[in-house]
Write a protein that holds these residues in place. Structure first.
Motif, short mmCIF file in Angstrom:
data_model
loop_
_atom_site.label_atom_id
_atom_site.label_comp_id
_atom_site.label_asym_id
_atom_site.label_seq_id
_atom_site.Cartn_x
_atom_site.Cartn_y
_atom_site.Cartn_z
N VAL A 164 6.75 5.69 -7.80
CA VAL A 164 5.81 6.68 -7.30
C VAL A 164 6.12 6.99 -5.85
N ILE A 165 5.42 8.00 -5.36
CA ILE A 165 5.60 8.37 -3.95
C ILE A 165 4.24 8.31 -3.29
N THR A 166 4.19 7.77 -2.11
CA THR A 166 2.90 7.66 -1.43
C THR A 166 2.35 9.05 -1.12
N ASP A 167 1.05 9.13 -1.13
CA ASP A 167 0.44 10.43 -0.90
C ASP A 167 0.30 10.71 0.58
N PHE A 168 -0.44 11.73 0.84
CA PHE A 168 -0.63 12.18 2.20
C PHE A 168 -1.16 11.10 3.12
N ASP A 169 -1.94 10.22 2.55
CA ASP A 169 -2.53 9.16 3.35
C ASP A 169 -1.73 7.88 3.30
N GLY A 170 -0.55 7.98 2.74
CA GLY A 170 0.28 6.79 2.67
C GLY A 170 -0.11 5.86 1.54
N LYS A 171 -0.98 6.34 0.70
CA LYS A 171 -1.46 5.47 -0.38
C LYS A 171 -0.66 5.69 -1.64
N PHE A 172 -0.67 4.67 -2.46
CA PHE A 172 0.02 4.79 -3.75
C PHE A 172 -0.74 3.95 -4.77
N GLU A 173 -0.40 4.20 -5.97
CA GLU A 173 -1.04 3.46 -7.06
C GLU A 173 -0.02 3.35 -8.18
N ILE A 174 0.11 2.13 -8.70
CA ILE A 174 1.06 1.91 -9.79
C ILE A 174 0.34 1.18 -10.91
N ARG A 175 0.49 1.69 -12.07
CA ARG A 175 -0.14 1.04 -13.21
C ARG A 175 0.87 0.25 -14.00
N LYS A 176 0.31 -0.47 -14.93
CA LYS A 176 1.10 -1.26 -15.89
C LYS A 176 2.16 -2.06 -15.15
#
Lengths: 1175, 655
Positions: A164-176
């Motif tokens: 994934v790529i971090t969003d505008f706020d530098g956040k990311f989320e990865i599932r599974k």
């Protein structure tokens, strides 16, 4: 987009930048942030800070208002108790700036739709900590070292293709995802990071900027070290300082720039203008043996290669001075080391830097030559003052005629040769261009430069070619860093430097002596440079060069015009470096391999014609008599060499030189920190080098053999808690110059350092506001040297010529041929005992910082004792019958010195800043053991106790008052010549009534300056910056060479021509009418040293002890503001100058040139430059 | 320590070699093969012969004007090399530094054969070569294996004699000198270098003994291969050197010379303070041996048969005038006992002495007419009657002596001496044949030059004339020319253009037979032998030049009979030597040996007025220089450097 601080713009900026960064780091580490809703500004929004300044938060909001669409709404006084914030000049992300405002306390803010930001202070912030959720899903935030979220960071699950790529706020989320997985975070310009997922579901990742890695490290031998932990004596010069001097030869920019480096330039001829430089005071004798080891990107180069390095390509420039710093170079580093690294690309978009300079170059001083009338009058005086019954050389009539402005200049020539040969200035150009950038796979830095230096020699339009010096240099450098794998890097460095020289024959390599010296050597009234054609030669399509009747005088103009030389050289260097990270074995272990091959080639071609020379026809005119009547203005030319002259140019041969160098290095480096306190480092390095010249010096076998070095060196460093540092180094070197039993030398050294300011007790003293840094360091060690000097390369080998010159010539009939055979000649006895020169060096330094390190002072003292210096044995009597000289490692020298470097930088207000810097080097050396004889009889002739470069000579008392004094003084007959009133009287030191070799004493200061200093400052106001740099030398002496100055004397290699007269001699000599005992020139004479040797002795009479201070560099620059509409281009223009002003008590010529004053003069340069920085 | 070193090397090698880079043992051993050492010079006969040549190569170049102390250190010739710059107003030119202008100093000795500077060769260097040769040649110490033992012995003997000669040469210049009989190792302590000067007698004995040692192994001249061995040391040469050394020992300078009283640090007197008459006898005996050896080897006085001159009829006068000149310039003639051939030297001395003559174009750059004997040298030669001109009855009665500087027209009676009808000085007429052998002068003939006798060319020497001072090139400073040293038939290939001066090269004699004969006469006289036994030796030499026997000449043409007493005969012998060996350097050695140099060398240097363009101008005596020769000049100064280097050396008196 980001403004790149181009080094050429403000050489002092980078340091300030580093300083400010530190403050920021400090601020952010100690603050608690309350941003919960992310950032309000786009990542790309940047705020331009014009000036370094300390501002209040209100002011920051003003800034933000000005430069963005946002407005701020907040209660007055809300920031009253918040700390002020230090801003550095440049650009800063708006987010970052905003955070800065809120760093002191907890604030809450709301952004409304009209881009209004409403700020409130809250008293308590409740941290919301989420309960760990046992899901196979994790979230996180990626920030930079300042805590700024980084959008666009690639997060990949190792071993899988997804990410994934971090969003505008530098956040990311990865599932599974499973706890055993690994995540890799990567972003352009940042150091990639890999983590184990584990049980954490909420991750906070901090990525470090790659460019930060260089901060706070010092380039040391074979690597880098944290600046704090360095204990040895290493001075780094700010590269910007070197770049700001408008020269195409970097060696000329070194003087005064750093402590411990002694440098001076003795000629300014393009292509020949390398400055001499030494590190501390070299205590060996000889010219070549004092040169420091010069390394560019770890590879040894010679001075010529250094001089061809484009200053813009330099990343760092350091000199290593003490034993610990140079230990790893062992035998090569005995005279100090100059360590240079070239620039490399940085990850990011391509940055293009262009710099163009156009310079006006003119001599700093011009030697004044007396006018021809004075010349003739003084020539007559020179003859008559020695022998009143002799006939004068020039009749009154001749002098009168020459004085007549309407005279026939062909018959009564009066030539100002210097004027004929030189012009007042030259225009030089330089263009530097570089492109750098890179990505994750590779980085690149590609730079090219072109410069053209022109000489100040005159040319005649009639020639189809231009014989003025034209010296072009081209360089190309390509540094490419390839990331082969995570742990392997490959660097490829290719560089080429090419010289194209075109100029008068024999000028290159002669230090510009030819033209200038010949201008002084040429007789001003014997013939004109070129005759006007008479009737008979009116047709001549060539120049009618003047000469004396048999053509054996030198007409320097003819020499200059009659041909030119093409001299081209190239240096090519290819370097490969392999860096292998061995963290897999143990963290912090690296291997490095460097291989370098370089080739140098040079050739010259000379093309010239043999000029037609003419004189006034015999019988019509005789330069010594005046048989031509003054009324007659007719003249007839006499062709001196109609049979050998030519007007067509011909090839006349030149020289070729080639050489090759191969270098290999392999090193193992280990650095690690244990328990956060113990910094441990180790380095082992093995090197080998081979140099082979294709045209061995003097065509000798021994010079045809390769020069080889082999070394193993190591370093162990240990630091404890940033307070205590220890270092042990050794170099173990092999040199091919010694016998097998002595081929390897072992040179250990150690050093200790103590950062007192990091001690608790120091902090408790509470003086850290004033004395912010206090570090003590010292080193001691041995350094060897295999470059012994002297006539031989291999002292351990005997040299016997079994086929030397023939002898015998036996036989009773010459016509049948005589019987002869070769002889045996022994030039060197093999001496297997000749060994390394060894220097014991001690160094002690303090590093002091005051007022938050605004002011830094580094005093340093050193002591070096060099022994085993090769010396010719002096106690070998002639009766031993040795046909060769014996050498042994006898001499010992000691040198001591003090160096101080001071820097001060501050901002006066928001728009104004300044930096002051200064350095001072005092070094003195002394011979303590010397093989000498005769000192029991005349202790004052002993070299012991004096500098190795101490000059010895007679002590001139004054000029003899009258012949009576000559008769009643100690006899100077042994010196040669008839001594008369007005000649130099020497002191009879031993009072034996004879002036001879026992009346020689140490005179003056050493020939190399004992004191060298430089100081200067930079000052900036808004877009304008000004810098000044003064440099000076003191405590040195040089000697005028009367052999090169004496007027009217015959000049070697010429017949019938006499040396011209310096105006200074004409004005300041002893004469019978002006019996000045202290006149600057003794009684005139037209006899050279062979007949009048008395006045030609080395003595205090010719000695000039001097010092000088010069405005070495001055620069005024203007940076075109960003607001002017040029979006992607940074532009700076500047005017600079070199050698603008010189203050000295010696004014005959440039005092820096010392005794070499008649060489091509040093140049004063006015320079205009413009720099573009395309992003 | 070595063990540790090896470990270190091994670590280094391990690292480097593991990358396949180098092999340490070889990497630094860059010198290919061996470097030559001294022992390599004794590998075989061929190399050893080169070393023998090296021993010979130390011989001083006495025949080379630029390097010859006997020619430059004396008042026989003056010259300038500065043909262009020299002008009428200029200073009297160099290089007569020895004893003339004070430029010979201990700080910087002129023609320094001790240290090998300022034109002198380093003779200690030559001595060391001889010692090395003698020490390395024997088979048992590694000498060449492929050579005949007798040849080996002969070569060693030659090196020994050379060593003796080099000592002799230094001895004649410095007097007591250190004796260096072995090649001292450079590793020896400094104290071994600080040797003392040996007293005169020790030096002489060392020379004599060394030669005696060598004699049995030397070849006789008659047994050598003349084509390739002429010039090597033979028995006769060795005997002659020995005899000459003994003559020096007997001569006033070293035999009881109380002017020279030098006691060294050890308290040893270096100069014998009391005269020992027996030394003359010892010298005479040695000379007798040498002369016998010369005779048995067919050395003989060279008498000209006129064959050098073109054409069938050569007059007696011409043959007499060629005699002594041929004895000097004919390469290895029958009276050359020892000579050294040096190509440059032979060329220089002839080209510098040669002159232009009417019909030649004075532009040839290889003829310089420089070697110019002053007037007092011209005056020392005998009259046509074979007696000194100041005692010749004819010269006195005709007022020739009183008017000797007057210009006179040459009459028929003097037409072989100078151009008949021309004008020359009275001094140049009615002189012995040896005068005309030796000197050229204005309107005097120059025999040879490739011409038949009736075509002999004369010189025209006034300013502006072809042999005179032109102010451009080739300036003769005195008006006399060194005819003697020029080959008989040296010619211009193209006289009209003055180009291509051809000279016949010759080996410059070190020892001539007449030298030995005259020394023998001198020794016998000093030893007390009566004149009847002494005079025949002089007469034999005089007869070669057509000069009357002494007794007859003195009895008939003077009012003196001084030949009949020792001191009178001494003067006669000395003048005979000076005249016979003129321009060859004999005067330099002899006047010092006799301790007469103080008088001889202080004679003011007088010349004709060479800038005179007319007879009236030219024939004026000009005193060019008043020398200041002092007693210290008898011996050369040891350089300050050498004295400082070796405090055990005592300087010669006066320096």
């Amino acid at each position: 987009m980001q403004i790149k601080f181009n080094n050429h713009f403000f050489f002092f900026k980078e340091k300030i930048l580093q300083f400010i960064m530190k403050i920021f780091i400090l601020l952010f580490c100690t603050s608690v942030f309350s941003f919960s809703s992310g950032d309000i500004f786009s990542q790309k929004t940047k705020i331009v800070i014009e000036k370094n300044k300390i501002v209040s938060i209100d002011e920051i909001f003003d800034l933000l208002r000005e430069q963005t669409d946002f407005t701020f709404i907040y209660q007055e006084n809300i920031f009253k108790n918040s700390p002020k914030i230090y801003l550095k000049k440049g650009r800063i992300r708006a987010n970052k700036l905003l955070k800065k405002c809120f760093s002191g306390d907890n604030f809450n803010f709301i952004i409304n739709k009209n881009n209004k930001i409403i700020v409130n202070k809250i008293n308590h912030v409740k941290k919301t900590v989420k309960e760990p959720i046992q899901e196979i899903q994790i979230t996180g935030i990626v920030t930079d070292i300042d805590g700024q979220p980084i959008p666009g960071v690639t997060v990949t699950v190792l071993g899988e293709k997804r990410g994934v790529i971090t969003d505008f706020d530098g956040k990311f989320e990865i599932r599974k995802i499973e706890p055993t997985d690994k995540l890799k975070f990567s972003f352009l310009g940042m150091v990639s990071q890999t983590i184990d997922v584990g049980n954490e579901t909420q991750l906070k990742i901090t990525l470090k900027s790659k460019t930060d890695a260089l901060d706070e490290v010092t380039i040391v031998a074979f690597g880098k070290q944290k600046k704090e932990s360095v204990v040895s004596s290493i001075t780094t010069v700010d590269v910007g300082n070197l770049q700001s001097i408008p020269t195409s030869n970097i060696t000329t920019a070194l003087a005064g720039q750093m402590t411990g480096l002694v440098s001076y330039q003795s000629t300014g001829a393009p292509g020949d203008d390398n400055a001499q430089f030494f590190i501390r005071n070299a205590t060996s004798f000889g010219n070549n043996v004092q040169s420091p080891l010069i390394l560019i990107d770890n590879v040894e180069v010679d001075v010529r290669q250094l001089s061809r390095l484009s200053p813009d390509d330099i990343q760092s420039f350091s000199i290593l001075k003490d034993a610990a710093a140079t230990a790893l170079y062992g035998a090569r580093g005995g005279n100090g080391v100059v360590l240079i690294t070239t620039r490399e690309g940085k990850e990011g978009k391509a940055i293009i830097d262009v710099r163009y300079e156009n310079a006006l170059s003119m001599p700093t001083t011009k030697v004044n030559i007396a006018d021809p009338i004075t010349y003739m009058n003084k020539f007559n005086e020179a003859i008559l003052t020695r022998n009143p019954t002799a006939s004068p050389r020039y009749s009154l009539n001749r002098i009168e005629q020459t004085q007549n402005p309407n005279r026939n200049r062909n018959v009564y020539p009066a030539t100002d040769w210097l004027d004929e040969l030189t012009k007042d200035y030259a225009i030089n150009n330089r263009l530097n261009l570089s492109i750098s950038g890179g990505g994750e796979v590779a980085k690149y830095y590609v730079a090219g430069s072109y410069s053209q230096d022109n000489g100040i020699l005159n040319i005649d339009k009639i020639n189809k070619w231009n014989t003025n010096i034209k010296f072009k240099k081209y360089t190309l450098r390509s540094n490419v860093n390839i990331n082969v794998s995570n742990s392997t890097k490959l660097n490829v460095r290719l560089s080429g430097a090419f010289d194209d020289y075109k100029g008068p024959i024999g000028e290159l390599g002669a230090g510009g002596r030819n033209t200038y010296q010949q201008a002084l050597n040429a007789d001003p009234v014997l013939f004109p440079a070129v005759y006007d054609a008479d009737d008979a030669f009116a047709f001549a399509p060539y120049l009618l060069f003047g000469n004396q009747e048999d053509g054996r005088a030198v007409n320097p103009y003819a020499r200059l015009m009659s041909g030119y030389e093409d001299n081209k050289s190239s240096t090519l260097s290819a370097q490969i470096e392999l860096h292998q990270n061995l963290d897999a074995i143990t963290p912090g272990l690296k291997l490095r391999f460097i291989g370098n091959v370089s080739r140098y080639g040079n050739f010259s071609l000379q093309r010239s014609y043999n000029p037609y020379y003419f004189s006034i026809l015999d019988g019509d005119y005789d330069p010594y008599e005046d048989s031509l009547t003054p009324e007659s203005d007719g003249y007839e030319l006499y062709p001196i060499n109609p049979e050998t002259g030519s007007r067509f140019i011909n090839y006349s041969g030149g020289q070729q030189q080639v050489n090759s160098t191969i270098y290999g290095e392999i090193s193992a480096i280990y650095n690690n920190t244990f328990k956060e306190k113990h910094d441990v480092g180790a380095l082992f390095v093995g090197t080998m080098r081979e140099f082979l010249a294709g045209n061995p010096e003097n065509a000798l076998l021994e010079n045809s053999l390769p020069k080889r070095n082999l070394s193993l060196a190591g370093r162990f460093t240990y630091g404890y808690g940033g307070k205590y540092f220890a270092e042990v180094n050794f170099g173990y070197n092999g040199s091919e110059r010694f016998a097998k039993n002595d081929r390897f030398g072992f040179f250990p050294s150690f050093g200790l350092g103590w950062s007192v300011h990091n001690e608790k007790f120091f902090e408790n003293l509470g003086i850290d506001k004033v004395l912010s840094k206090f570090k003590i360091r010292g080193t001691y060690g041995l350094v060897g040297n295999d470059n012994l000097g002297g006539p031989n390369r291999f002292y351990y080998l005997s040299s016997v010529n079994l086929n030397a010159g023939r002898a015998g010539n036996w036989g009773n009939d010459v016509s049948l041929g005589l019987y002869n055979r070769p002889t045996i000649s022994i030039s060197t006895p093999g001496n297997r005992e000749i060994t390394w020169e060894i220097t014991k060096k001690a160094n002690l330094a303090l590093e002091l910082g005051f007022f938050n390190n605004k002011l830094s002072i580094i005093p340093e003292i050193y002591h070096e004792r060099r022994k085993n210096i090769l010396q010719r044995r002096s106690n070998i009597p002639a009766t031993l019958g040795l046909p060769y000289e014996l050498y042994s490692n006898v001499q010992e020298n000691v040198s001591t010195g003090l160096e101080v470097a001071v820097n001060y930088k501050d901002n006066i207000n928001d728009d104004m800043w300044f930096v002051l810097r200064g350095n001072f080097t005092y070094g003195t050396s002394e011979v303590i053991t010397y093989d000498e004889i005769g000192t029991d009889k005349a202790p004052w002739i002993s070299r012991i106790g004096h500098s190795p470069s101490q000059n010895f000579g007679f002590i001139a008392e004054h000029l003899f008052i009258d012949d009576n004094e000559v008769a009643n003084s100690a006899s100077q007959a042994a010196l040669g010549g008839d001594v008369m009133a007005g000649d130099i009287k020497y002191v009879d030191i031993n009072k034996d009534g004879v002036i001879n070799q026992f009346d020689i004493a140490p005179i003056g200061h050493p020939r190399t300056p004992e004191i060298q200093f430089g100081f200067g400052g930079s000052f900036g106001y808004k877009n304008l910056d000004i810098s000044l740099f003064f440099q000076g030398q003191a405590n040195y002496s040089f000697w005028l060479n009367p052999n090169e100055l004496a007027p009217f004397t015959p000049v070697a290699g010429q017949v019938g021509s006499n040396r011209a007269l310096l105006a200074w001699v004409a004005d300041n000599h002893w004469s019978e009418s002006n019996r000045d005992l202290y006149a600057e020139w003794p009684r005139l004479s037209n006899v050279n040293s062979s007949g009048n040797a008395n006045n030609f002795q080395t003595s205090t009479y010719w000695m000039k002890t001097t010092s000088y201070l010069r405005l070495k560099q001055m620069e005024i620059g203007f940076t075109i503001p960003e607001t002017s509409g040029l979006k992607n281009v940074g532009i700076r223009t500047y005017i600079s100058g070199t050698n603008l002003l010189t203050f000295s008590n010696f004014d005959l010529w440039d005092p820096e040139m010392g005794g070499n004053g008649l060489a091509y003069p040093l140049q004063k340069v006015f320079n205009f430059g413009v720099q573009f920085n395309f992003k | 320590m070595r063990y540790i070193k090896n470990i270190r090397i091994n670590i280094l090698c391990f690292i480097l070699m593991s990358y396949g880079l180098v092999s340490c043992n070889d990497y630094l051993d860059i010198f290919p093969g061996d470097s030559p050492e001294i022992v390599d010079a004794f590998l075989d006969r061929n190399e050893s012969e080169k070393y023998l040549m090296t021993c010979y190569s130390g011989l001083p170049n006495d025949g080379n004007l630029t390097a010859s102390l006997p020619l430059l250190g004396c008042d026989e010739i003056f010259y300038t090399t500065d043909d262009v710059q020299f002008s009428a107003s200029g200073p009297f030119p160099a290089p007569f530094r020895y004893g003339y202008d004070g430029a010979n100093t201990s700080g910087n000795p002129f023609m320094n054969f001790w240290d090998g500077t300022n034109g002198g060769k380093n003779l200690w260097d030559a001595i060391r070569h001889c010692n090395v040769f003698v020490e390395h040649m024997p088979k048992e110490v590694g000498g060449p294996v492929n050579m005949d033992e007798s040849e080996r012995e002969q070569w060693i003997a030659e090196a020994k004699v050379l060593k003796a000669y080099y000592h002799y040469y230094l001895f004649t210049l410095y007097g007591p000198i250190p004796i260096v009989d072995k090649a001292v190792s450079t590793n020896a302590g400094v104290n071994e270098f600080k040797i003392y000067r040996a007293p005169v007698d020790d030096v002489v004995n060392y020379i004599v003994n060394t030669i005696d040692e060598a004699l049995p192994n030397l070849k006789d001249h008659r047994n050598i291969n003349l084509a390739i061995e002429t010039g090597r040391i033979t028995k006769t040469v060795a005997l002659a050197i020995k005899a000459k050394a003994l003559v020096w020992a007997a001569s006033p300078i070293f035999n009881g010379n109380s002017d020279y009283n030098v006691v060294d640090n050890r308290g040893i007197q270096l100069f014998p303070q009391t005269e020992d008459q027996t030394k003359w006898q010892r010298a005479a005996d040695a000379l007798k041996d040498a002369l016998e050896s010369a005779e048995s080897n067919a050395f003989a006085l060279h008498v000209s048969d006129g064959s050098e001159i073109r054409g069938a009829n050569t007059s007696d006068a011409t043959r007499y005038r060629l005699g002594v000149r041929e004895a000097l310039v004919l390469h290895w003639n029958e009276e050359t006992i020892w000579a050294k051939y040096e190509n440059n030297g032979s060329q220089t001395i002839q080209q510098w002495a040669a002159t232009y003559y009417p019909g030649t174009q004075p532009q040839g750059k290889n003829v310089f007419q420089r070697q110019a004997p002053p007037l007092h040298i011209a005056e020392q030669f005998y009259s046509a009657n074979g007696v000194p001109i100041n005692v010749d009855n004819d010269w006195i009665s005709n007022n020739w002596y009183t008017n000797k500087y007057n210009a006179v027209q040459v009459g028929a009676e003097n037409n072989t001496e100078a151009l008949q009808g021309g004008i020359t000085a009275q001094l140049n007429l009615n002189r012995s044949h040896r005068f005309y052998s030796t000197l050229g002068f204005d309107r005097g003939y120059w025999e040879g030059l490739g011409f038949e006798e009736e075509d002999f060319k004369h010189l025209e020497a006034k300013a502006g004339e072809v042999s005179g001072a032109l102010g451009v090139r080739g300036i003769n400073l005195t008006g006399y020319y060194s005819k003697k040293v020029c080959g008989i038939n040296n010619t211009f290939t193209n006289p009209g253009q003055g180009t291509g001066y051809q000279h016949a090269p010759y080996a410059f004699p070190i020892i001539r037979l007449t030298d030995l004969k005259l020394l023998y006469a001198e020794c016998l006289n000093e030893a007390g032998t009566g004149y009847p036994e002494v005079l025949p030796m002089l007469d034999e030499i005089r007869s070669r030049s057509g000069i009357l026997p002494v007794k007859e000449a003195w009895d008939n043409h003077t009012s003196l009979t001084n030949y009949d007493n020792q001191s009178g005969l001494r003067e006669i012998i000395r003048q005979e030597r000076i005249n016979e060996l003129a321009l060859e350097g004999g005067r330099f050695w002899d006047t010092r040996r006799w301790k007469t140099a103080l008088i001889n060398m202080n004679t003011p240097v007088r010349t004709w007025n060479i800038w005179g363009e007319t007879v009236a101008d030219y024939y004026n005596v000009v005193t060019k220089l008043r020398p200041s020769y002092s007693f210290k000049n008898y011996l050369m100064p040891i350089s300050e450097t050498s004295l400082v280097n070796n405090p055990n050396l005592k300087q010669n008196p006066g320096w």
